[in-house]
Every structure is written in C-alpha cells, then in structure tokens.
Design an enzyme around this catalytic site. Structure first.
Site, PDB file in Angstrom:
ATOM      1  N   ASP A  58      43.556  35.978  37.382  1.00 15.59           N
ATOM      2  CA  ASP A  58      44.087  36.680  38.285  1.00 15.59           C
ATOM      3  C   ASP A  58      45.725  36.432  38.279  1.00 15.59           C
ATOM      4  OD1 ASP A  58      43.950  38.505  40.550  1.00 15.59           O
ATOM      5  OD2 ASP A  58      44.383  36.856  42.046  1.00 15.59           O
ATOM      6  N   GLU A  66      44.476  39.460  33.942  1.00 14.57           N
ATOM      7  CA  GLU A  66      44.836  40.764  34.850  1.00 14.57           C
ATOM      8  C   GLU A  66      46.453  40.876  34.755  1.00 14.57           C
ATOM      9  OE1 GLU A  66      44.808  41.993  39.479  1.00 14.57           O
ATOM     10  OE2 GLU A  66      45.612  40.283  38.989  1.00 14.57           O
TER      11      GLU A  66
END
Length: 326
Positions: A45, A70
């Site tokens: 993330d 990400e």
C-alpha cells in the site's frame, strides 16, 4: 533524523527505512507472515511512501510468490521507474491502463472509443510494452470505485447514475482486460454483479493459456471496432469488441466461449475448454444451536468426488472413520 526517501503521506507515521534495524525488523515481520501465517505474497500500500529499492530488498529477503505495488500514478515512466527501482522484483498496479486506457475508451459511459485501448498496435498502458509481465491490470478498485474527483478515478461505465449502458461498458472493459497480457485483477463488485459473464471470460483466457507475456496482434481498429488475436501457451484467442462490421462473426476454425453486448471471445476449435474445479462445500441443516428436542441432521456436499467423514464424539474426523456420507 534522516530524510524521507519517498513522498509525504500525512495519514501515517514514517519508518526510517535507511535504518538497519528497521530493515531487519521489516524482513523478520514479512518472513513471519510467510512462514507462520501462510501468506503467499504482498500488496504494498502507498508504494510512493519510501524508496523502491527497499521494497526490492524486502521481496528478495522474504521471497513471496507474488508482489504488487500500489504505485498510484498513471504515468508509464513513473511505473517503470518504480519497477526498475525494486530491481524488477515486484509488479505494479497498472494505473496507466486504468486511467489512460479503459478510462479513456469508456469516458462518457455511452459511446466507447475503442481506439483508446490500443497504442502503437499494443494494449495501451504499462501492459503494452516490454514491461507487460510487471503489469497488474484492473478496471476499478476500492480507492477509485464510485469516487468523483478531477482525476477521473471512477470507471464511468459502472456509475450507478448512468444509463443501462453501464453493464455493456463494464463487461467490454473486463473482456479486454482478461484477453490481454499482464496479470488481470477482477474488481469484486464487477464479479459479484456479473459473475457468469466474467467467469466465461476467464475460462476463455485459461483455455488459450493467455499469460503475462502473451503476444497481441491487432487486425482491425476503429472507434466502434477492435479485433485482436492473442497467443497463449495453449493456443490463440480472438477478441472482438464493438458493434462494427464483422464483430458478430465467428472466425473460421474458432469457437465462441464468452459473449455479450458488443464483446465476444473465441478460442481455436482444437482446444479443450478449461473446466474450473470448484472446492467442495458442505452444508449442515439445521445450523448449530441449542435444541430442546431431537433433531434430524442432514449433511450434504457439492464438488467433484467430495466425501464427508464425520464423528459423533467431537474428535477430529479422519479418512478411516466409520461414519461416512457421500
């Protein structure tokens, strides 16, 4: 006291990844997830949060089956630089595909422009060039779904306020993604709403053996028509999108596997259709609880060659247990 190696993210504290203790702790934690908690891989993330070389270092040390970052950026070069920065040890979500490919092709939600799906004869986005094996393609995700902003985050084809064309656009976009190379990631709300149609697309992909490096040859391209042949490790798949001339014609030597409004997927007739193997499921009726009278308990199972073994004394069932129901 060291400088941040990535971009500022005000919602959380920073760890100093230049510090050897932080590096050792991070590796130990990842190994614990892999070895003790049975993780197969990692989704990183906010991958802009610190330098990509540390992601590469942690992947090399923990050896996950799969790794995806990400890196929230629609710029091809930015995605390439991040993958290179990891030492090519991780894939990245293809935000270029999301924003610049399907996001542009289906921009108005009613009149797709299929030319936006192709760039220089290949699928547009990070998936279209030599780095396609590092591309995780997607149509929407939890950050972009039903979110209105000036970046065009939401895939307009799914917007609740749109006309019935939303289903057409969602399925056309998924058909394109699932026919192309890269590692496609189906958005769960799409799967939940259109499971049968998307499952047929996946079966077509599996039947032809399309993989993250599959070759793509585009034979026809217009705003209302895209015809492409994709070569897998089992055979070829032909994708037809749009309403243009010939889009509804079954190619010679091929059979139709998946189809709907303005999309169809064909595989070579000689190929054996992939059959998904569903995990066995068990249903017990009535459900567990407290009862004041005798109960008739029914145990049923679904799945190929599924067999239920059970005990009546609370011990763990074994294959040789006498109580068996098929």
């Amino acid at each position: 006291g060291n400088n941040d190696t990535g971009e500022l993210y005000a919602a959380a504290r920073d760890l100093d990844h230049t510090n050897s203790y932080v590096q050792q702790f991070s590796v130990a934690y990842l190994k614990w997830l892999m070895n003790e908690m049975d993780y197969d891989g990692f989704r990183w993330d906010v991958a802009k949060g610190f330098a990509p070389k540390y992601f590469g270092q942690y992947v090399a040390a923990s050896k996950p089956y799969f790794s995806v970052g990400e890196y929230f950026d629609g710029n091809y070069d930015a995605l390439k630089n991040w993958v290179d920065g990891t030492g090519k040890r991780s894939t990245t979500f293809d935000f270029a595909f999301k924003y610049n490919t399907v996001g542009q092709a289906f921009r108005d939600g009613t009149s797709p422009d299929l030319t936006k799906l192709i760039y220089n004869g290949q699928p547009a986005g990070f998936v279209g060039a030599e780095y396609r094996q590092y591309s995780v393609t997607f149509i929407d995700n939890h950050d972009t779904f039903e979110r209105s902003d000036n970046q065009g985050s939401e895939f307009l084809g799914y917007k609740k306020s749109m006309k019935p064309s939303n289903k057409t656009n969602v399925l056309m976009a998924n058909a394109f993604m699932l026919a192309m190379p890269g590692v496609p990631c189906v958005f769960y709300p799409h799967w939940f709403k259109y499971k049968t149609a998307i499952q047929d697309m996946i079966i077509a992909r599996k039947t032809a053996g399309i993989h993250n490096m599959s070759a793509v040859s585009v034979s026809e391209l217009a705003a209302d028509k895209l015809i492409a042949t994709i070569t897998g490790n089992k055979g070829k798949l032909i994708l037809k999108l749009g309403s243009g001339a010939g889009c509804d014609v079954v190619p010679s030597g091929y059979k139709k596997i998946a189809s709907g409004t303005n999309y169809a997927m064909f595989v070579e007739s000689k190929l054996t259709i992939f059959e998904p193997k569903l995990a066995p499921t068990i249903r017990i009726s009535p459900e567990s609880g407290s009862f004041t009278s005798k109960q008739m308990v029914s145990i049923t199972c679904t799945g190929e060659n599924a067999t239920i073994h059970y005990t009546t004394d609370g011990t763990e069932p074994k294959a040789e247990d006498a109580y068996k129901y098929t």
